[in-house]
Design a protein around this motif. Structure first.
Motif, PDB file in Angstrom:
ATOM      1  N   SER A  57       0.914  -1.285   0.090  1.00 40.10           N
ATOM      2  CA  SER A  57       0.109   0.027  -0.074  1.00 40.10           C
ATOM      3  C   SER A  57       0.935   1.236   0.264  1.00 40.10           C
ATOM      4  O   SER A  57       0.605   2.360  -0.545  1.00 40.10           O
ATOM      5  N   HIS A  58       1.895   1.091   0.605  1.00 38.38           N
ATOM      6  CA  HIS A  58       2.787   2.377   0.771  1.00 38.38           C
ATOM      7  C   HIS A  58       3.600   2.357  -0.430  1.00 38.38           C
ATOM      8  O   HIS A  58       3.533   3.895  -1.206  1.00 38.38           O
ATOM      9  N   LEU A  59       3.982   1.403  -1.149  1.00 45.81           N
ATOM     10  CA  LEU A  59       4.572   1.506  -2.305  1.00 45.81           C
ATOM     11  C   LEU A  59       3.860   2.193  -3.359  1.00 45.81           C
ATOM     12  O   LEU A  59       3.966   2.943  -4.385  1.00 45.81           O
ATOM     13  N   HIS A  60       2.553   1.753  -3.360  1.00 46.18           N
ATOM     14  CA  HIS A  60       1.390   2.104  -4.300  1.00 46.18           C
ATOM     15  C   HIS A  60       1.269   3.665  -4.386  1.00 46.18           C
ATOM     16  O   HIS A  60       1.165   4.320  -5.381  1.00 46.18           O
ATOM     17  N   ARG A  61       1.075   4.220  -3.186  1.00 46.85           N
ATOM     18  CA  ARG A  61       0.709   5.779  -2.796  1.00 46.85           C
ATOM     19  C   ARG A  61       2.209   6.613  -3.265  1.00 46.85           C
ATOM     20  O   ARG A  61       2.090   7.348  -3.933  1.00 46.85           O
ATOM     21  N   MET A  62       3.303   5.681  -3.105  1.00 49.69           N
ATOM     22  CA  MET A  62       4.537   6.444  -3.455  1.00 49.69           C
ATOM     23  C   MET A  62       4.672   6.489  -5.013  1.00 49.69           C
ATOM     24  O   MET A  62       5.038   7.453  -5.575  1.00 49.69           O
TER      25      MET A  62
END
Length: 599
Positions: A435-440
């Motif tokens: 989820s963090h990678l997706h937002r980044m």
């Protein structure tokens, strides 16, 4: 109308003469033309004379069909010796068509001989008159023929001159057509050859195709001299030269090749002038004293080398020489592109491999990974694997695939891998990390998309926690050899411009079980798709037993690659990461002896 028949005895010449006169009257009244009448009576006279010459009496049977005004009347005559009565069913000896019905009906008896003689003279006079007319016509025709012959002779002279001119024109046209056809054939060959050599980005393949196309029609032999990286990708690289198909990469160069390399101009070496446009002439080469040599420089933005062609016959044709020079120019561009591609590809592969880390050696878990770059095209870069320990002792196994290929994909893959490790330091779960990678990615790299799958293993826990961002499902092999696919619905690809939170999934993974993570290059085939490839991977894992996997997981990884790829050329990168939960007894006996590999 019923025909009438008459029978007449012929005992003397007088009877024959009267009979002839009677038949003369019938055919005359029947409207028979004079010439036909004369022919009929002449034939009748001959037969009457023949009948009387036999001796004795004769009999003449006459059948007269009066007919109508339509002209279907006919006179039939049979002549036989007396006592052999003619049969009317037989074919008549003489017959004569009667255009009009005759006035008389049958033979008239007692015709005076004088009258018969006069009538014969009348017929003779008619024939003579016709002959005179024919003589007049013949004289006229002879005069006309003489004049015509003179005209024909004059016309023949004119026609002869015209024929000579026409032959010259036809020969000129034939020559022009032959030259046009030859030019068309050379242009077609140039186009086909250009397409063939530019279709490959392999330096060796370009030169091999060039030799196959030129030998033996346009050259008896082909030598290639490349200035940079001499010996690389040119056979075995031995100093004596290397042979590939019909091309020989020579180590001994002719003076023509040296002159072409020094001047940058095509050189023709023979005991006679070549007469090739834009080509310099040199004496015959000691390397080929019997046949001419044509040395052509290979240029792009710089001089790359020289190709030397040995003539297939006693000399090079001028048009063929022009075509060969133009083809060499295009070959130079193709070779330059091939070298640039190889440099680009090697750089991308080196960068890709540099970012693939060595695998850790955690207790209770065996790891083996393989990376194979694409062998065709520029499809290197983008696939990666990773495995590292979190602060709490858990291990994260990662597999991913960045969209695109080449240097950019390799660089973006490195950025994504670094960010993933940074988020993992905080002991986050696989779903939280994704989820963090997706937002980044959505914020910092809006045009970058990737698939990824993360699996977390904790010491002593007989399960695995995993999350997927649009990646292919993992394959799990249980300790009993059964295989299943983790087919829970994956999340969206990383970087897709929509908000998304990835969910964690759990799967039992007791000791003796294995989990296989992979990229699409391992299972996808253009003809079959992905699902059959996943099925082949599952069957390959089912073929192992637990002892084989725990004894040498690296050998098992190599076996999987061999079974699924068959050592064939690949259009895409291949990543494989195998994770095996060691049984307690095996883990205790093999502590410190486990080894892992990083591709």
């Amino acid at each position: 109308m019923t025909p009438t028949t008459h029978l007449r005895k012929l005992a003397s010449l007088a009877d024959a003469a009267r009979t002839r006169a009677a038949l003369d009257r019938i055919v005359t009244e029947g409207g028979v033309p004079a010439l036909e009448r004369a022919r009929f009576l002449t034939a009748l006279t001959a037969r009457l004379r023949h009948c009387l010459d036999q001796g004795g009496e004769g009999e003449l049977l006459l059948r007269l069909r009066q007919g109508t005004s339509s002209g279907d009347g006919r006179l039939d005559v049979w002549l036989r010796p007396a006592g052999t009565r003619p049969d009317p069913q037989e074919s008549p000896d003489l017959t004569c068509a009667l255009p009009v019905p005759p006035a008389g009906a049958g033979l008239r008896r007692g015709v005076p001989l004088g009258e018969a003689l006069l009538r014969a003279d009348e017929n003779t006079a008619t024939v003579l008159r016709l002959l005179d007319e024919q003589d007049d016509l013949l004289r006229l025709h002879e005069e006309e023929l003489h004049k015509t012959n003179q005209g024909v002779l004059a016309l023949h002279s004119d026609l002869e001159a015209a024929a000579v001119a026409q032959r010259e024109l036809l020969e000129a046209e034939r020559t022009a057509r032959a030259e046009a056809e030859r030019a068309r054939r050379l242009l077609t060959f140039l186009a086909d050859a250009s397409a063939a050599i530019t279709a490959s980005l392999s330096l060796t393949a370009v030169l091999r195709r060039l030799a196959d196309m030129l030998v033996p029609e346009y050259a008896a032999h082909l030598d290639v001299w490349l200035f940079d990286e001499e010996g690389a990708d040119q056979g075995d690289g031995d100093d004596s030269g290397a042979y590939e198909g019909r091309a020989y990469w020579a180590r001994e160069h002719s003076l023509a090749a040296v002159a072409a390399a020094r001047t940058g101009r095509p050189q023709h070496a023979a005991d006679h002038p070549g007469g090739l446009p834009g080509t310099d002439d040199l004496p015959a080469s000691a390397l080929s004293p019997d046949r001419p040599l044509l040395a052509i420089p290979l240029t792009a933005h710089r001089l790359l080398g020289v190709i030397t062609l040995t003539a297939p016959g006693p000399r090079f044709d001028a048009d063929t020489g022009v075509m060969l020079v133009e083809l060499a120019r295009r070959v130079g561009i193709a070779l330059d592109n091939a070298r640039r591609y190889e440099q680009y590809r090697d750089t991308a592969e080196a960068l890709q491999r540099a970012q693939l880390t060595d695998l850790p050696d955690p207790p209770g878990l065996l790891l083996a990974a393989r990376y194979l770059p694409a062998t065709r095209g520029l499809n290197i870069g983008g696939d990666w694997y990773d495995a590292f320990l979190q602060p709490d002792g858990g291990l994260l196994a990662v597999i991913g695939d960045v969209t695109g290929h080449g240097l950019r994909a390799a660089v973006l893959m490195g950025q994504l891998r670094t960010a993933l490790r940074a988020y993992a330091v905080e002991d986050k779960s696989p779903g939280e990390i994704l989820s963090h990678l997706h937002r980044m990615l959505c914020h910092l790299q809006p045009e970058l998309y990737a698939t990824a799958m993360i699996a977390r293993f904790r010491p002593g826990e007989p399960e695995v926690v995993w999350a997927s961002a649009g990646h292919l499902p993992a394959v799990v092999r249980a300790a009993d050899g059964s295989v299943r696919v983790l087919d829970a619905k994956p999340g969206v690809m990383l970087g897709i411009p929509v908000p998304f939170t990835y969910q964690d999934h759990r799967a039992e993974l007791p000791p003796g079980s294995s989990m296989v993570l992979y990229t699409d290059g391992l299972v996808e085939r253009r003809a079959d798709g992905i699902d059959p490839g996943i099925g082949r991977l599952a069957r390959s894992m089912a073929a192992f037993d637990t002892a084989e996997l725990e004894q040498d997981l690296n050998a098992a990884a190599d076996a999987v690659l061999k079974q699924l790829l068959h050592d064939s050329e690949r259009d895409d990168d291949v990543c494989l990461l195998m994770c095996h939960m060691v049984t307690p007894a095996q883990d205790a006996g093999a502590a410190g002896e486990r080894r892992t590999a990083g591709g």
